[in-house]
Design an enzyme around this catalytic site. Structure first.
Site, PDB file in Angstrom:
ATOM      1  N   GLU A  91      72.720   0.134 -80.553  1.00  0.00           N
ATOM      2  CA  GLU A  91      73.489  -0.835 -81.330  1.00  0.00           C
ATOM      3  C   GLU A  91      74.595  -0.139 -82.116  1.00  0.00           C
ATOM      4  OE1 GLU A  91      72.558  -3.587 -85.148  1.00  0.00           O
ATOM      5  OE2 GLU A  91      71.310  -4.022 -83.382  1.00  0.00           O
ATOM      6  N   TYR A 128      76.215 -11.853 -81.887  1.00  0.00           N
ATOM      7  CA  TYR A 128      76.713 -12.816 -82.862  1.00  0.00           C
ATOM      8  C   TYR A 128      77.709 -12.211 -83.848  1.00  0.00           C
ATOM      9  CZ  TYR A 128      72.697 -15.075 -80.824  1.00  0.00           C
ATOM     10  OH  TYR A 128      71.797 -15.596 -79.923  1.00  0.00           O
TER      11      TYR A 128
END
Length: 289
Positions: A91, A128
């Site tokens: 990430e 998102y």
């Protein structure tokens, strides 16, 4: 003794990601998932001007900073499976490269694994972050996704190992399915997707696997294998090959094995006495001439 292998300690200010053309492996860490002193079993392959990061766990950003690099130095990334000690730092690669460094690393991944990686692991922290034309982000917004080509090895595999191959710069990588999770199964169809790697058709990197001597026998029989980097645990059962199981391998195979992915309680074990090449060590280069 493994021929044509030079092992030496990292002693520079920053980890070099290029060399004179020899195939070199450098381990950001060599520890098991929950080791506290060894980081995690994440690898950098270096050959000429090409470098490939193999797995990037939740402690990998810290390990990378110790050698004065950061995620902007990652051009090529391979992920073998979805445990946090192998993908927990991905990430950071995605978000920092998109929003701070404005670049896309290349992610080499099979089509079968891509959706699992994105939907079950990365989407929650990345998808998102923003909307593009009314749609949330996809993995391709963070990475240049490259699929290896499916190939068929006409060897003695009893099961379809989902073998694929790709050339990354000057480095040849063959992906093959391993048996890792869940525990207690034997047939490949019952296991979640995980991969081992054959590097330049001379180095086996198992990533995570249960004891799978048949696979090792086939690879050693059909390729000129210089060394095997094999995960190891010091207790029986579970989803990794145990030290006692690995001791049952032939002397020829054991002599090629460097043990990796081991726990902090390794100091009382001397693998060379049992015929292995030794433990993988942090901050060392394994350079094959």
């Amino acid at each position: 003794m493994i021929k044509n292998l030079k092992v030496y300690r990292f002693n520079e200010d920053a980890l070099p990601l290029s060399n004179n053309g020899e195939l070199t492996l450098y381990f950001l860490g060599c520890g098991s998932a929950f080791a506290k002193t060894l980081y995690q079993n994440n690898l950098v392959i270096i050959k000429g001007n090409t470098s490939i990061f193999v797995d990037f766990g939740n402690r990998a950003p810290e390990a990378l900073a110790k050698v004065e690099l950061n995620v902007s130095n990652i051009d090529n990334l391979i992920l073998t499976h979805s445990h946090a000690d192998h993908i927990g730092g991905v990430e950071e690669i995605a978000l920092m490269n998109r929003y701070f460094y404005k670049r896309k690393p290349r992610l080499y991944i099979t089509e079968k694994y891509k959706d699992i990686l994105w939907n079950e692991s990365l989407a929650g922290g990345c998808k998102y972050s923003e909307k593009k034309e009314g749609k949330y982000l996809e993995i391709e917004d963070f990475f240049e996704v490259v699929y290896p080509k499916k190939i068929k090895l006409n060897y003695d595999f009893k099961e379809d190992r989902d073998v694929s191959e790709i050339e990354i710069g000057s480095i040849n990588i063959i992906f093959y399915r391993t048996k890792h999770i869940p525990s207690g199964y034997k047939d490949l169809k019952d296991f979640q997707i995980s991969y081992g790697l054959l590097i330049d058709k001379r180095i086996i990197f198992t990533s995570d696997t249960i004891f799978d001597s048949e696979l090792l026998d086939i690879l050693v029989k059909n390729f000129e294998i210089d060394a095997i980097f094999h995960d190891c645990q010091f207790f029986p059962g579970g989803v990794h090959a145990s030290y006692e199981e690995l001791k049952t391998l032939s002397d020829n195979i054991k002599s090629k094995i460097f043990l990796m992915h081991y726990g902090d309680n390794y100091s009382t074990i001397i693998p060379e006495k049992d015929g292995f090449a030794g433990f993988v060590k942090q901050n060392f280069f394994y350079s094959f001439l």
